[in-house]
Design a protein around this motif. Structure first.
Motif, short mmCIF file in Angstrom:
data_model
loop_
_atom_site.label_atom_id
_atom_site.label_comp_id
_atom_site.label_asym_id
_atom_site.label_seq_id
_atom_site.Cartn_x
_atom_site.Cartn_y
_atom_site.Cartn_z
N LYS A 47 1.00 -0.75 -0.07
CA LYS A 47 0.02 0.39 -0.22
C LYS A 47 0.97 1.16 0.05
O LYS A 47 0.81 2.07 -0.66
N VAL A 48 1.51 1.51 0.95
CA VAL A 48 2.53 2.55 1.06
C VAL A 48 3.62 2.54 0.15
O VAL A 48 4.00 3.74 -0.43
N GLY A 49 3.98 1.54 0.01
CA GLY A 49 5.20 1.71 -1.38
C GLY A 49 4.69 2.01 -2.44
O GLY A 49 5.50 2.66 -3.44
N THR A 50 3.93 1.14 -2.82
CA THR A 50 3.23 1.59 -4.01
C THR A 50 2.78 2.95 -4.44
O THR A 50 2.75 3.52 -5.38
N ARG A 51 2.34 3.48 -3.11
CA ARG A 51 1.53 4.71 -3.28
C ARG A 51 2.67 5.87 -3.96
O ARG A 51 2.48 7.12 -3.75
N LEU A 52 3.95 5.32 -3.09
CA LEU A 52 5.17 6.37 -2.79
C LEU A 52 5.80 6.22 -4.35
O LEU A 52 5.89 7.06 -5.29
N CYS A 53 5.67 4.98 -5.08
CA CYS A 53 6.55 4.73 -6.23
C CYS A 53 5.41 5.55 -7.23
O CYS A 53 6.68 6.22 -8.11
N SER A 54 4.07 5.70 -7.22
CA SER A 54 3.23 6.28 -8.19
C SER A 54 3.34 7.95 -8.22
O SER A 54 3.12 8.70 -8.60
N PHE A 55 4.16 8.54 -7.21
CA PHE A 55 4.67 9.90 -6.97
C PHE A 55 6.51 9.67 -8.83
O PHE A 55 6.64 11.09 -8.71
N THR A 56 6.52 8.83 -8.32
CA THR A 56 7.78 9.16 -9.94
C THR A 56 7.51 9.17 -10.62
O THR A 56 6.70 8.48 -11.36
N GLU A 57 8.84 9.18 -11.82
CA GLU A 57 8.16 9.44 -13.51
C GLU A 57 8.79 7.78 -13.90
O GLU A 57 7.94 7.77 -14.81
N ASP A 59 9.32 3.77 -13.68
CA ASP A 59 8.97 2.31 -13.09
C ASP A 59 9.70 1.13 -12.87
O ASP A 59 9.76 0.78 -12.02
N LEU A 60 10.58 2.35 -12.42
CA LEU A 60 12.26 1.44 -11.37
C LEU A 60 11.68 0.80 -9.93
O LEU A 60 12.14 -0.13 -9.94
N ASP A 61 11.55 2.27 -9.46
CA ASP A 61 11.17 1.88 -7.95
C ASP A 61 10.15 0.52 -8.25
O ASP A 61 10.01 0.14 -7.54
N ASP A 62 8.85 0.61 -8.82
CA ASP A 62 7.65 -0.77 -9.29
C ASP A 62 8.71 -1.84 -9.86
O ASP A 62 8.15 -2.64 -8.40
N ARG A 63 9.44 -1.41 -10.68
CA ARG A 63 9.77 -3.17 -10.90
C ARG A 63 10.53 -3.72 -9.62
O ARG A 63 10.90 -5.02 -9.43
N ILE A 64 11.31 -2.66 -8.88
CA ILE A 64 12.18 -3.31 -7.29
C ILE A 64 11.68 -3.70 -6.47
O ILE A 64 12.10 -4.73 -6.39
N LEU A 65 10.12 -2.62 -6.12
CA LEU A 65 9.41 -3.21 -5.01
C LEU A 65 8.70 -4.88 -5.40
O LEU A 65 8.74 -5.58 -4.47
N GLU A 66 8.55 -4.90 -6.64
CA GLU A 66 7.51 -6.22 -7.18
C GLU A 66 8.49 -7.19 -6.76
O GLU A 66 8.15 -8.35 -6.83
N ARG A 67 10.03 -6.99 -7.25
CA ARG A 67 10.78 -8.39 -7.44
C ARG A 67 11.47 -7.77 -5.93
O ARG A 67 11.75 -9.35 -5.70
N ARG A 116 19.09 -8.37 -7.56
CA ARG A 116 17.63 -7.95 -8.03
C ARG A 116 17.94 -7.06 -8.45
O ARG A 116 17.09 -6.31 -8.83
N ILE A 117 17.67 -6.57 -7.01
CA ILE A 117 18.27 -4.80 -7.24
C ILE A 117 19.52 -4.13 -8.53
O ILE A 117 18.92 -3.10 -9.00
N LEU A 118 20.06 -4.74 -8.15
CA LEU A 118 21.54 -4.46 -9.28
C LEU A 118 20.53 -4.54 -10.68
O LEU A 118 20.84 -4.37 -11.70
N ASP A 119 20.27 -5.46 -10.78
CA ASP A 119 20.22 -6.11 -12.01
C ASP A 119 19.51 -5.07 -12.69
O ASP A 119 19.26 -5.20 -13.77
#
Length: 362
Positions: A47-57, A59-67, A116-119
């Motif tokens: 919830k919180v992480g996805t909401r914070l990631c939505s403020f960035t232009e 999708d790198l943080d979204d992919r990192i969070l998912e992995r 995964r983060i480095l990848d």
């Protein structure tokens, strides 16, 4: 509440089954608490992480969070299991084996998270910094080097945890690396040169280069060698170390435009100014020749049998130079004949003079 905690506290005077029951209950409570903590962390990340990631232009943080969310939850659960086993009054050997196994599992999970983060970072910034072409060639090598670094780091941490002598291991690896380096110095030199070519980029795949007397298109830039396809459809394979130490001409850099030159000689009785006008006009009549920069003709020098002229012209791509030269040469021959401008053959005049003083008398 205090009486309940006092009753649940293990005591060495308790019967065997009661003592171990209390120990198991406390360990189970620790495991349950860490499980609830992992579920809470998962909800926060979702919830919180996805909401914070939505403020960035990006999708790198979204992919990192998912992995990393899955391994992160597993890491919290394994950490709780590790603490639960560590506090049990097991036999020293059994406790060491169990806690050591869980420590290795936790280090492995941390290594997976770091990988995964480095990848994702390499995928996101590799093409942006180095370009898509270099990223395709270089990123697999960088990923392998990073993977080796992470695995070696995890191995050193694990061995340090089990009180192994890291210094002797590093020394042995250093000696082994030195022996391998001496045995494969040529291969290593080619690999380092290939890495340098990918970073320095004196040419790219598809560029036409001239190396000595060889001219061809770059087909592939590998770690050990570079493959060049010649104009006669032959494949030239050059070790990267030789390529780095050679002078070469890149026809496709800084842009794809190519410059052509046509040399022609006219008779001494002809008008060079008129000949230059015809040469420029013939070049402008060819569709492949660029109007800007415009073709130029120059009176170069006085030859033995002719006045030497040169025509310079540009085409949009270097591959069109030969075709444009063919058309211009054909037009020049026709226009020169129409305007009475001859292209002389090389001739020599030999003059014999008779020496009347020493010549035999009739």
């Amino acid at each position: 509440m205090d009486s309940i905690l006092y009753y649940l506290a293990p005591d060495e005077m308790d019967p065997f089954l009661l003592f171990w029951g209390k120990q198991a209950l406390i360990s189970a409570v620790i495991i349950g608490a860490f499980y609830l903590l992992s579920r809470l962390a998962q909800q926060l990340l979702t919830k919180v992480g996805t909401r914070l990631c939505s403020f960035t232009e990006t999708d790198l943080d979204d992919r990192i969070l998912e992995r990393v969310s899955g391994p992160a939850m597993l890491l919290v659960n394994c950490a709780g299991l590790y603490l639960a086993i560590r506090r049990l009054p097991l036999h020293d050997r059994i406790g060491m084996m169990a806690s050591g196994l869980l420590f290795v599992v936790n280090i492995s999970i941390l290594t997976v998270i770091a990988y995964r983060i480095l990848d994702e970072l390499l995928k996101a910034y590799g093409a942006r910094v180095a370009g898509a072409e270099v990223s395709r060639q270089l990123m697999p090598l960088v990923e392998k080097l990073c993977t080796i670094f992470l695995v070696v780091t995890a191995l050193i941490i694990t061995l340090k945890h089990f009180n192994y002598d890291i210094l002797s291991l590093v020394t042995a690896l250093g000696v082994g690396s030195l022996a391998i380096g001496l045995a494969a110095k040529d291969t290593l030199a080619n690999m380092i040169s290939g890495f340098t070519l990918m970073i320095d980029r004196p040419f790219r795949i598809g560029d036409r280069i001239t190396l000595g007397t060889q001219t061809g298109d770059v087909m592939d830039i590998g770690l050990r060698s570079t493959k060049i396809k010649g104009l006669d459809n032959t494949l030239l394979i050059i070790p990267n170390s030789e390529l780095c130490n050679s002078n070469l001409i890149n026809m496709a850099f800084p842009d794809l435009r190519g410059k052509g030159r046509i040399n022609v000689g006219i008779g001494y009785e002809c008008d060079p100014a008129r000949a230059k006008e015809i040469m420029v006009q013939c070049a402008l009549d060819v569709a492949e020749v660029l109007k800007d920069p415009a073709p130029e003709a120059f009176f170069v020098n006085f030859g033995d049998s002719a006045l030497n002229l040169s025509l310079f012209f540009w085409v949009p791509e270097y591959t069109q130079v030969f075709g444009a030269q063919d058309k211009i040469n054909s037009a020049l021959l026709k226009r020169f004949q129409e305007n009475g401008i001859n292209i002389p053959y090389p001739t020599s005049t030999v003059i014999y003079e008779k020496d009347t003083n020493n010549a035999p008398q009739d």
